[in-house]
Design a protein around this motif. Structure first.
Motif, PDB file in Angstrom:
ATOM      1  N   LYS A   2       0.833  -1.198   0.000  1.00  0.00           N
ATOM      2  CA  LYS A   2       0.000   0.000   0.000  1.00  0.00           C
ATOM      3  C   LYS A   2       0.864   1.243   0.000  1.00  0.00           C
ATOM      4  O   LYS A   2       1.900   1.291   0.656  1.00  0.00           O
ATOM      5  CB  LYS A   2      -0.905   0.025   1.217  1.00  0.00           C
ATOM      6  N   THR A   3       0.404   2.240  -0.731  1.00  0.00           N
ATOM      7  CA  THR A   3       1.057   3.545  -0.728  1.00  0.00           C
ATOM      8  C   THR A   3      -0.020   4.620  -0.718  1.00  0.00           C
ATOM      9  O   THR A   3      -1.168   4.383  -1.061  1.00  0.00           O
ATOM     10  CB  THR A   3       1.958   3.738  -1.965  1.00  0.00           C
ATOM     11  N   LEU A   4       0.375   5.807  -0.321  1.00  0.00           N
ATOM     12  CA  LEU A   4      -0.518   6.951  -0.340  1.00  0.00           C
ATOM     13  C   LEU A   4      -0.182   7.833  -1.524  1.00  0.00           C
ATOM     14  O   LEU A   4       0.982   7.998  -1.874  1.00  0.00           O
ATOM     15  CB  LEU A   4      -0.377   7.779   0.936  1.00  0.00           C
ATOM     16  N   ARG A   5      -1.221   8.393  -2.123  1.00  0.00           N
ATOM     17  CA  ARG A   5      -0.990   9.396  -3.153  1.00  0.00           C
ATOM     18  C   ARG A   5      -0.809  10.733  -2.465  1.00  0.00           C
ATOM     19  O   ARG A   5      -1.435  11.006  -1.440  1.00  0.00           O
ATOM     20  CB  ARG A   5      -2.182   9.492  -4.101  1.00  0.00           C
ATOM     21  N   ALA A   6       0.010  11.580  -3.040  1.00  0.00           N
ATOM     22  CA  ALA A   6       0.205  12.911  -2.483  1.00  0.00           C
ATOM     23  C   ALA A   6      -1.054  13.734  -2.734  1.00  0.00           C
ATOM     24  O   ALA A   6      -1.433  13.972  -3.871  1.00  0.00           O
ATOM     25  CB  ALA A   6       1.413  13.580  -3.130  1.00  0.00           C
ATOM     26  N   HIS A   7      -1.710  14.117  -1.673  1.00  0.00           N
ATOM     27  CA  HIS A   7      -2.930  14.903  -1.773  1.00  0.00           C
ATOM     28  C   HIS A   7      -2.966  15.868  -0.596  1.00  0.00           C
ATOM     29  O   HIS A   7      -2.616  15.487   0.535  1.00  0.00           O
ATOM     30  CB  HIS A   7      -4.154  13.971  -1.739  1.00  0.00           C
ATOM     31  N   PRO A   8      -3.398  17.097  -0.803  1.00  0.00           N
ATOM     32  CA  PRO A   8      -3.440  18.066   0.301  1.00  0.00           C
ATOM     33  C   PRO A   8      -4.347  17.655   1.459  1.00  0.00           C
ATOM     34  O   PRO A   8      -4.186  18.150   2.572  1.00  0.00           O
ATOM     35  CB  PRO A   8      -3.966  19.345  -0.361  1.00  0.00           C
ATOM     36  N   LEU A  62      -3.845   3.760  14.554  1.00  0.00           N
ATOM     37  CA  LEU A  62      -4.263   4.239  13.238  1.00  0.00           C
ATOM     38  C   LEU A  62      -3.403   5.409  12.782  1.00  0.00           C
ATOM     39  O   LEU A  62      -2.920   5.430  11.641  1.00  0.00           O
ATOM     40  CB  LEU A  62      -5.736   4.655  13.267  1.00  0.00           C
ATOM     41  N   LEU A  63      -3.174   6.375  13.658  1.00  0.00           N
ATOM     42  CA  LEU A  63      -2.379   7.545  13.284  1.00  0.00           C
ATOM     43  C   LEU A  63      -0.916   7.181  13.045  1.00  0.00           C
ATOM     44  O   LEU A  63      -0.285   7.716  12.113  1.00  0.00           O
ATOM     45  CB  LEU A  63      -2.513   8.618  14.359  1.00  0.00           C
ATOM     46  N   LEU A  64      -0.369   6.282  13.840  1.00  0.00           N
ATOM     47  CA  LEU A  64       1.017   5.849  13.604  1.00  0.00           C
ATOM     48  C   LEU A  64       1.144   5.079  12.296  1.00  0.00           C
ATOM     49  O   LEU A  64       2.140   5.225  11.570  1.00  0.00           O
ATOM     50  CB  LEU A  64       1.510   5.002  14.775  1.00  0.00           C
ATOM     51  N   TYR A  65       0.150   4.273  11.974  1.00  0.00           N
ATOM     52  CA  TYR A  65       0.151   3.553  10.696  1.00  0.00           C
ATOM     53  C   TYR A  65       0.093   4.534   9.528  1.00  0.00           C
ATOM     54  O   TYR A  65       0.826   4.381   8.541  1.00  0.00           O
ATOM     55  CB  TYR A  65      -1.017   2.574  10.631  1.00  0.00           C
ATOM     56  N   LEU A  66      -0.756   5.543   9.620  1.00  0.00           N
ATOM     57  CA  LEU A  66      -0.839   6.534   8.549  1.00  0.00           C
ATOM     58  C   LEU A  66       0.463   7.332   8.422  1.00  0.00           C
ATOM     59  O   LEU A  66       0.880   7.671   7.309  1.00  0.00           O
ATOM     60  CB  LEU A  66      -2.024   7.469   8.778  1.00  0.00           C
ATOM     61  N   ALA A  67       1.117   7.635   9.544  1.00  0.00           N
ATOM     62  CA  ALA A  67       2.407   8.334   9.497  1.00  0.00           C
ATOM     63  C   ALA A  67       3.453   7.470   8.807  1.00  0.00           C
ATOM     64  O   ALA A  67       4.208   7.944   7.942  1.00  0.00           O
ATOM     65  CB  ALA A  67       2.869   8.692  10.905  1.00  0.00           C
ATOM     66  N   TRP A  68       3.487   6.211   9.159  1.00  0.00           N
ATOM     67  CA  TRP A  68       4.446   5.290   8.539  1.00  0.00           C
ATOM     68  C   TRP A  68       4.162   5.133   7.048  1.00  0.00           C
ATOM     69  O   TRP A  68       5.076   5.143   6.230  1.00  0.00           O
ATOM     70  CB  TRP A  68       4.370   3.949   9.254  1.00  0.00           C
ATOM     71  N   LEU A  69       2.882   5.012   6.697  1.00  0.00           N
ATOM     72  CA  LEU A  69       2.499   4.853   5.299  1.00  0.00           C
ATOM     73  C   LEU A  69       2.831   6.097   4.484  1.00  0.00           C
ATOM     74  O   LEU A  69       3.337   5.994   3.357  1.00  0.00           O
ATOM     75  CB  LEU A  69       1.000   4.548   5.213  1.00  0.00           C
ATOM     76  N   ALA A  70       2.592   7.274   5.040  1.00  0.00           N
ATOM     77  CA  ALA A  70       2.915   8.511   4.323  1.00  0.00           C
ATOM     78  C   ALA A  70       4.425   8.658   4.149  1.00  0.00           C
ATOM     79  O   ALA A  70       4.899   9.048   3.076  1.00  0.00           O
ATOM     80  CB  ALA A  70       2.347   9.715   5.064  1.00  0.00           C
ATOM     81  N   TYR A  71       5.182   8.330   5.177  1.00  0.00           N
ATOM     82  CA  TYR A  71       6.642   8.436   5.071  1.00  0.00           C
ATOM     83  C   TYR A  71       7.194   7.436   4.061  1.00  0.00           C
ATOM     84  O   TYR A  71       8.069   7.760   3.265  1.00  0.00           O
ATOM     85  CB  TYR A  71       7.285   8.214   6.439  1.00  0.00           C
ATOM     86  N   ARG A  72       6.658   6.217   4.088  1.00  0.00           N
ATOM     87  CA  ARG A  72       7.133   5.186   3.172  1.00  0.00           C
ATOM     88  C   ARG A  72       6.740   5.466   1.729  1.00  0.00           C
ATOM     89  O   ARG A  72       7.425   5.042   0.800  1.00  0.00           O
ATOM     90  CB  ARG A  72       6.581   3.840   3.605  1.00  0.00           C
ATOM     91  N   LEU A  85       3.903  14.528   1.323  1.00  0.00           N
ATOM     92  CA  LEU A  85       3.904  13.265   2.066  1.00  0.00           C
ATOM     93  C   LEU A  85       4.787  13.329   3.312  1.00  0.00           C
ATOM     94  O   LEU A  85       4.433  12.779   4.352  1.00  0.00           O
ATOM     95  CB  LEU A  85       4.308  12.120   1.148  1.00  0.00           C
ATOM     96  N   ARG A  86       5.914  13.996   3.232  1.00  0.00           N
ATOM     97  CA  ARG A  86       6.767  14.117   4.420  1.00  0.00           C
ATOM     98  C   ARG A  86       6.101  14.986   5.487  1.00  0.00           C
ATOM     99  O   ARG A  86       6.139  14.674   6.674  1.00  0.00           O
ATOM    100  CB  ARG A  86       8.134  14.712   4.053  1.00  0.00           C
ATOM    101  N   THR A  87       5.496  16.080   5.055  1.00  0.00           N
ATOM    102  CA  THR A  87       4.798  16.937   6.007  1.00  0.00           C
ATOM    103  C   THR A  87       3.595  16.211   6.596  1.00  0.00           C
ATOM    104  O   THR A  87       3.320  16.313   7.799  1.00  0.00           O
ATOM    105  CB  THR A  87       4.358  18.246   5.333  1.00  0.00           C
TER     106      THR A  87
END
Length: 113
Positions: A2-8, A62-72, A85-87
């Protein structure tokens, strides 16, 4: 993978999740104390504290998972996607720390005093 797309949307969704957590935590504590208050002599070993602690751990995870997913999901090349994504990862991490900072004392202190 899984990855996140860069979105505001990611820039404020972590703090929005934290705000929902905050309202549900103290609303649930108030409702629990009004409907079925635990005995005062039980201290912090009550069913309400266990529910509050579980609630805190679910939201923090949930928030730690989203932080890890955004960083990855951050791309290697510089640009807007990398910044977003870093921010976002930093803001998700901040929201997770705020969740733990608010939730752990409410789970360790007597709930209805």
């Amino acid at each position: 993978m899984k990855t996140l797309r860069a979105h505001p949307l990611h820039l404020f969704s972590g703090l929005l999740i934290w705000a929902v957590y905050y309202v549900v935590l103290y609303g649930g504590q108030g409702a629990g104390c009004a409907i079925a208050p635990p005995p005062a002599e039980a201290g912090s070993s009550t069913w309400l504290n266990a529910v509050l602690l579980l609630h805190t751990l679910v939201f923090a995870t949930l928030l730690l998972y989203l932080a890890w997913l955004a960083y990855r999901s951050t791309p290697a090349e510089r640009g807007n996607a990398r910044f977003l994504l870093r921010t976002s990862a930093a803001l998700y991490l901040l929201a997770a720390v705020a969740t733990l900072a608010i939730g752990l004392p409410s789970a360790l202190l007597p709930p209805c005093v």
